[in-house]
Design a protein around this motif. Structure first.
Motif, PDB file in Angstrom:
ATOM      1  N   ILE A   1     -26.354 -12.855  38.995  1.00  0.00           N
ATOM      2  CA  ILE A   1     -26.020 -11.697  39.823  1.00  0.00           C
ATOM      3  C   ILE A   1     -25.109 -12.109  40.981  1.00  0.00           C
ATOM      4  CG2 ILE A   1     -28.105 -11.942  41.241  1.00  0.00           C
ATOM      5  CD1 ILE A   1     -26.395  -8.652  40.233  1.00  0.00           C
ATOM      6  N   VAL A   2     -25.322 -13.306  41.547  1.00  0.00           N
ATOM      7  CA  VAL A   2     -24.474 -13.765  42.645  1.00  0.00           C
ATOM      8  C   VAL A   2     -23.065 -14.057  42.144  1.00  0.00           C
ATOM      9  CG1 VAL A   2     -24.104 -15.602  44.341  1.00  0.00           C
ATOM     10  CG2 VAL A   2     -26.392 -14.647  44.016  1.00  0.00           C
ATOM     11  N   ILE A   3     -22.963 -14.689  40.967  1.00  0.00           N
ATOM     12  CA  ILE A   3     -21.649 -14.936  40.369  1.00  0.00           C
ATOM     13  C   ILE A   3     -20.938 -13.611  40.106  1.00  0.00           C
ATOM     14  CG2 ILE A   3     -20.452 -15.774  38.312  1.00  0.00           C
ATOM     15  CD1 ILE A   3     -21.240 -17.995  40.123  1.00  0.00           C
ATOM     16  N   GLY A   4     -21.672 -12.623  39.597  1.00  0.00           N
ATOM     17  CA  GLY A   4     -21.071 -11.316  39.336  1.00  0.00           C
ATOM     18  C   GLY A   4     -20.621 -10.626  40.606  1.00  0.00           C
ATOM     19  N   LEU A   5     -21.406 -10.794  41.684  1.00  0.00           N
ATOM     20  CA  LEU A   5     -21.092 -10.142  42.956  1.00  0.00           C
ATOM     21  C   LEU A   5     -19.923 -10.794  43.680  1.00  0.00           C
ATOM     22  CD1 LEU A   5     -24.737  -9.594  44.256  1.00  0.00           C
ATOM     23  CD2 LEU A   5     -23.077  -7.767  43.879  1.00  0.00           C
ATOM     24  N   THR A   6     -19.617 -12.035  43.348  1.00  0.00           N
ATOM     25  CA  THR A   6     -18.579 -12.765  44.084  1.00  0.00           C
ATOM     26  C   THR A   6     -17.371 -13.079  43.209  1.00  0.00           C
ATOM     27  OG1 THR A   6     -19.796 -14.828  43.620  1.00  0.00           O
ATOM     28  CG2 THR A   6     -20.193 -13.755  45.736  1.00  0.00           C
ATOM     29  N   ILE A   7     -17.465 -14.112  42.381  1.00  0.00           N
ATOM     30  CA  ILE A   7     -16.309 -14.587  41.610  1.00  0.00           C
ATOM     31  C   ILE A   7     -15.788 -13.517  40.659  1.00  0.00           C
ATOM     32  CG2 ILE A   7     -15.497 -16.289  39.929  1.00  0.00           C
ATOM     33  CD1 ILE A   7     -17.501 -18.245  41.095  1.00  0.00           C
ATOM     34  N   VAL A   8     -16.690 -12.968  39.844  1.00  0.00           N
ATOM     35  CA  VAL A   8     -16.256 -11.989  38.840  1.00  0.00           C
ATOM     36  C   VAL A   8     -15.778 -10.702  39.511  1.00  0.00           C
ATOM     37  CG1 VAL A   8     -16.949 -10.661  36.814  1.00  0.00           C
ATOM     38  CG2 VAL A   8     -17.810 -12.978  37.125  1.00  0.00           C
TER      39      VAL A   8
ATOM     40  N   MET B   1     -12.874 -28.330  32.599  1.00  0.00           N
ATOM     41  CA  MET B   1     -12.299 -27.417  31.601  1.00  0.00           C
ATOM     42  C   MET B   1     -12.779 -25.981  31.807  1.00  0.00           C
ATOM     43  SD  MET B   1     -10.303 -27.102  29.068  1.00  0.00           S
ATOM     44  CE  MET B   1      -9.951 -25.971  27.732  1.00  0.00           C
ATOM     45  N   VAL B   2     -14.059 -25.841  32.166  1.00  0.00           N
ATOM     46  CA  VAL B   2     -14.606 -24.500  32.324  1.00  0.00           C
ATOM     47  C   VAL B   2     -13.946 -23.780  33.490  1.00  0.00           C
ATOM     48  CG1 VAL B   2     -16.520 -25.209  33.827  1.00  0.00           C
ATOM     49  CG2 VAL B   2     -16.746 -23.168  32.423  1.00  0.00           C
ATOM     50  N   TYR B   3     -13.564 -24.531  34.546  1.00  0.00           N
ATOM     51  CA  TYR B   3     -12.892 -23.892  35.675  1.00  0.00           C
ATOM     52  C   TYR B   3     -11.480 -23.446  35.284  1.00  0.00           C
ATOM     53  CZ  TYR B   3     -16.686 -25.536  38.642  1.00  0.00           C
ATOM     54  OH  TYR B   3     -17.922 -25.746  39.208  1.00  0.00           O
ATOM     55  N   ALA B   4     -10.835 -24.220  34.410  1.00  0.00           N
ATOM     56  CA  ALA B   4      -9.510 -23.829  33.923  1.00  0.00           C
ATOM     57  C   ALA B   4      -9.604 -22.546  33.105  1.00  0.00           C
ATOM     58  CB  ALA B   4      -8.908 -24.951  33.084  1.00  0.00           C
ATOM     59  N   LEU B   5     -10.683 -22.417  32.308  1.00  0.00           N
ATOM     60  CA  LEU B   5     -10.886 -21.191  31.525  1.00  0.00           C
ATOM     61  C   LEU B   5     -11.158 -20.000  32.440  1.00  0.00           C
ATOM     62  CD1 LEU B   5     -13.058 -22.490  28.534  1.00  0.00           C
ATOM     63  CD2 LEU B   5     -10.637 -21.850  28.512  1.00  0.00           C
ATOM     64  N   LEU B   6     -11.889 -20.241  33.534  1.00  0.00           N
ATOM     65  CA  LEU B   6     -12.143 -19.167  34.498  1.00  0.00           C
ATOM     66  C   LEU B   6     -10.835 -18.684  35.112  1.00  0.00           C
ATOM     67  CD1 LEU B   6     -14.267 -17.540  36.185  1.00  0.00           C
ATOM     68  CD2 LEU B   6     -14.122 -19.380  37.871  1.00  0.00           C
ATOM     69  N   LEU B   7      -9.982 -19.627  35.508  1.00  0.00           N
ATOM     70  CA  LEU B   7      -8.692 -19.271  36.092  1.00  0.00           C
ATOM     71  C   LEU B   7      -7.808 -18.561  35.074  1.00  0.00           C
ATOM     72  CD1 LEU B   7      -6.703 -19.385  38.448  1.00  0.00           C
ATOM     73  CD2 LEU B   7      -5.999 -21.650  37.654  1.00  0.00           C
TER      74      LEU B   7
ATOM     75  N   ALA C   1     -17.810 -17.982  33.737  1.00  0.00           N
ATOM     76  CA  ALA C   1     -18.624 -17.669  34.913  1.00  0.00           C
ATOM     77  C   ALA C   1     -20.098 -17.930  34.651  1.00  0.00           C
ATOM     78  CB  ALA C   1     -18.417 -16.215  35.326  1.00  0.00           C
ATOM     79  N   THR C   2     -20.563 -17.590  33.470  1.00  0.00           N
ATOM     80  CA  THR C   2     -21.963 -17.834  33.118  1.00  0.00           C
ATOM     81  C   THR C   2     -22.258 -19.326  33.087  1.00  0.00           C
ATOM     82  OG1 THR C   2     -21.989 -15.804  31.798  1.00  0.00           O
ATOM     83  CG2 THR C   2     -23.743 -17.403  31.398  1.00  0.00           C
ATOM     84  N   THR C   3     -21.344 -20.110  32.511  1.00  0.00           N
ATOM     85  CA  THR C   3     -21.521 -21.564  32.452  1.00  0.00           C
ATOM     86  C   THR C   3     -21.565 -22.167  33.847  1.00  0.00           C
ATOM     87  OG1 THR C   3     -20.343 -21.646  30.333  1.00  0.00           O
ATOM     88  CG2 THR C   3     -20.556 -23.712  31.556  1.00  0.00           C
ATOM     89  N   ILE C   4     -20.658 -21.730  34.713  1.00  0.00           N
ATOM     90  CA  ILE C   4     -20.622 -22.243  36.082  1.00  0.00           C
ATOM     91  C   ILE C   4     -21.913 -21.876  36.824  1.00  0.00           C
ATOM     92  CG2 ILE C   4     -19.481 -22.016  38.322  1.00  0.00           C
ATOM     93  CD1 ILE C   4     -16.846 -21.623  36.789  1.00  0.00           C
ATOM     94  N   ALA C   5     -22.369 -20.648  36.652  1.00  0.00           N
ATOM     95  CA  ALA C   5     -23.582 -20.192  37.341  1.00  0.00           C
ATOM     96  C   ALA C   5     -24.774 -21.051  36.962  1.00  0.00           C
ATOM     97  CB  ALA C   5     -23.851 -18.729  36.994  1.00  0.00           C
ATOM     98  N   ARG C   6     -24.905 -21.326  35.684  1.00  0.00           N
ATOM     99  CA  ARG C   6     -26.072 -22.086  35.229  1.00  0.00           C
ATOM    100  C   ARG C   6     -25.979 -23.557  35.614  1.00  0.00           C
ATOM    101  NH1 ARG C   6     -26.032 -18.781  29.515  1.00  0.00           N
ATOM    102  NH2 ARG C   6     -27.067 -16.921  30.345  1.00  0.00           N
TER     103      ARG C   6
ATOM    104  N   GLY D   1     -12.424 -11.347  41.134  1.00  0.00           N
ATOM    105  CA  GLY D   1     -11.386 -11.537  40.117  1.00  0.00           C
ATOM    106  C   GLY D   1     -10.965 -10.243  39.451  1.00  0.00           C
ATOM    107  N   THR D   2     -11.936  -9.415  39.089  1.00  0.00           N
ATOM    108  CA  THR D   2     -11.594  -8.167  38.410  1.00  0.00           C
ATOM    109  C   THR D   2     -11.028  -7.126  39.365  1.00  0.00           C
ATOM    110  OG1 THR D   2     -13.899  -7.428  38.625  1.00  0.00           O
ATOM    111  CG2 THR D   2     -13.288  -8.491  36.567  1.00  0.00           C
ATOM    112  N   SER D   3     -11.203  -7.332  40.677  1.00  0.00           N
ATOM    113  CA  SER D   3     -10.649  -6.398  41.654  1.00  0.00           C
ATOM    114  C   SER D   3      -9.253  -6.801  42.122  1.00  0.00           C
ATOM    115  CB  SER D   3     -11.578  -6.296  42.877  1.00  0.00           C
ATOM    116  OG  SER D   3     -12.781  -5.646  42.544  1.00  0.00           O
ATOM    117  N   LEU D   4      -8.731  -7.917  41.645  1.00  0.00           N
ATOM    118  CA  LEU D   4      -7.388  -8.332  42.042  1.00  0.00           C
ATOM    119  C   LEU D   4      -6.321  -7.282  41.721  1.00  0.00           C
ATOM    120  CD1 LEU D   4      -7.366 -12.145  41.145  1.00  0.00           C
ATOM    121  CD2 LEU D   4      -7.405 -11.103  43.415  1.00  0.00           C
ATOM    122  N   PRO D   5      -6.393  -6.585  40.565  1.00  0.00           N
ATOM    123  CA  PRO D   5      -5.396  -5.528  40.317  1.00  0.00           C
ATOM    124  C   PRO D   5      -5.430  -4.428  41.368  1.00  0.00           C
ATOM    125  CG  PRO D   5      -6.457  -6.147  38.268  1.00  0.00           C
ATOM    126  CD  PRO D   5      -7.224  -6.822  39.368  1.00  0.00           C
TER     127      PRO D   5
END
Length: 362
Positions: free
Chosen positions: A204-211, A1-7, A192-197, A214-218
């Motif tokens: 910081i790694v989650i922020g540097l990669t996934i987040v 479920m958490v991955y669906a929320l991330l997507l 993202a925080t839930t997945i990281a933990r 994702g936020t740079s897609l636009p």
């Protein structure tokens, strides 16, 4: 479920950013500014709105590591992947204003952010100072854009927004887009925080990669589409403007809203922020080489991005060789690449081997 929320969070962010860009570009056309200024300001700020939303929410929730990783990772992503991919698709011409002013400003603010982080924390007062610089820079850009190219608004309006949306509709789009961004940011930060933990990976790694990705897609979508359509000033200006916005607005806001500023881990200061500064420095010799980003240069930038991402993942998996490889990459590979591009650019300009597209912008 958490991955669906991330997507879902990523999708909502992209949709919200798209709506914001449409409304903001229409308002910029009404204000009568040039395409380059639209790329540096309205488009760049609109596509960076996800970073602002995510970092602000992260700062308010106390997850400042994600906020910092989001900004640093996005700036690296913007130059190495977005600009590199756009150049591989279509060689990008670079305007004289970018070379003389905006790229040096991007380099200066990148170094300033690194210096602010040297003591381990980007303080609230430093965030306020960065925000004031951002407002001054933006005001100057808009004023110069209207003074230099007052008659291009009609052409831009026809190519970007043929329907000629009214101010009311544009403002409504901005409001709807902002609402979607805030909602998407909340979904993204929480998941993202839930997945990281759960995976034992640091924030910081989650922020540097996934987040960050994702936020740079636009930005990715905007620059690639602009390159395909021949709007190269918007493609390049979007990246440079987004990076300046991320540092002077997004990171500054995170520092201001956080109770204790934005803490900076020693590893982030030594590696990720050094790569961010080096990435900004890399733009200077590339842009100077005939005022064009060639396909070869774009391919090298993509290779650097893949290498950086691989090192991040290796470090998070505690590979024994990752630390040494990171040091070689940040303090050896990047400086050598900058020097190589600088020499090639100097030789190219002295041979007079300049692309006609680049000459048009001199």
């Amino acid at each position: 479920m958490v991955y669906a929320l991330l997507l879902l969070g990523l999708v909502v962010l992209v949709v919200g950013a798209e709506i914001i860009v449409r409304g903001a570009v229409s308002l910029a056309e009404i204000a009568r500014v040039s395409p380059l200024v639209i790329g540096l300001t309205v488009v760049a700020f609109g596509t960076s709105a996800p970073e602002l939303a995510v970092s602000t929410v992260s700062g308010l929730k106390g997850d400042s590591a994600i906020a910092l990783g989001n900004v640093v990772g996005s700036n690296i992503f913007n130059v190495l992947l977005i600009l590199g991919l756009s150049a591989v698709i279509v060689p990008l011409s670079v305007s004289a204003q970018l070379i003389r002013l905006d790229v040096p400003i991007m380099i200066i603010v990148s170094i300033a952010a690194w210096l602010a982080a040297v003591d381990g924390t980007i303080q609230r007062w430093e965030g306020v100072g960065m925000l004031l610089v951002f407002l001054t820079y933006t005001g100057w850009l808009v004023r110069e854009g209207r003074r230099q190219v007052p008659d291009q608004s009609s052409e831009t309006s026809e190519s970007v927004s043929p329907r000629g949306m009214s101010v009311v509709v544009s403002l409504l789009q901005l409001a709807i887009g902002l609402g979607l961004l805030v909602w998407g940011a909340q979904l993204l930060v929480e998941s993202a925080t839930t997945i990281a933990r759960s995976l034992g990976v640091s924030d910081i790694v989650i922020g540097l990669t996934i987040v960050a990705a994702g936020t740079s897609l636009p930005e990715l979508a905007t620059s690639v589409v602009a390159a395909f359509k021949g709007q190269r000033d918007i493609a390049v200006g979007n990246v440079v403007g987004s990076n300046v916005f991320n540092l002077l607005m997004v990171l500054a806001t995170a520092a201001i809203v956080s109770n204790n500023g934005v803490p900076v881990a020693a590893e982030t200061l030594r590696f990720d922020m050094v790569v961010m500064v080096s990435t900004a420095l890399l733009c200077l010799p590339i842009f100077f080489s005939g005022a064009i980003v060639s396909r070869t240069e774009g391919a090298v930038m993509l290779t650097l991005f893949v290498s950086y991402t691989a090192l991040l993942i290796s470090g998070s998996l505690l590979m024994p060789w990752a630390g040494t490889a990171k040091s070689w990459f940040a303090y050896g590979v990047f400086p050598a690449t900058c020097v190589a591009f600088g020499i090639l650019g100097w030789l190219t300009r002295n041979r007079g081997d300049v692309d006609p597209v680049g000459q048009d912008h001199q």
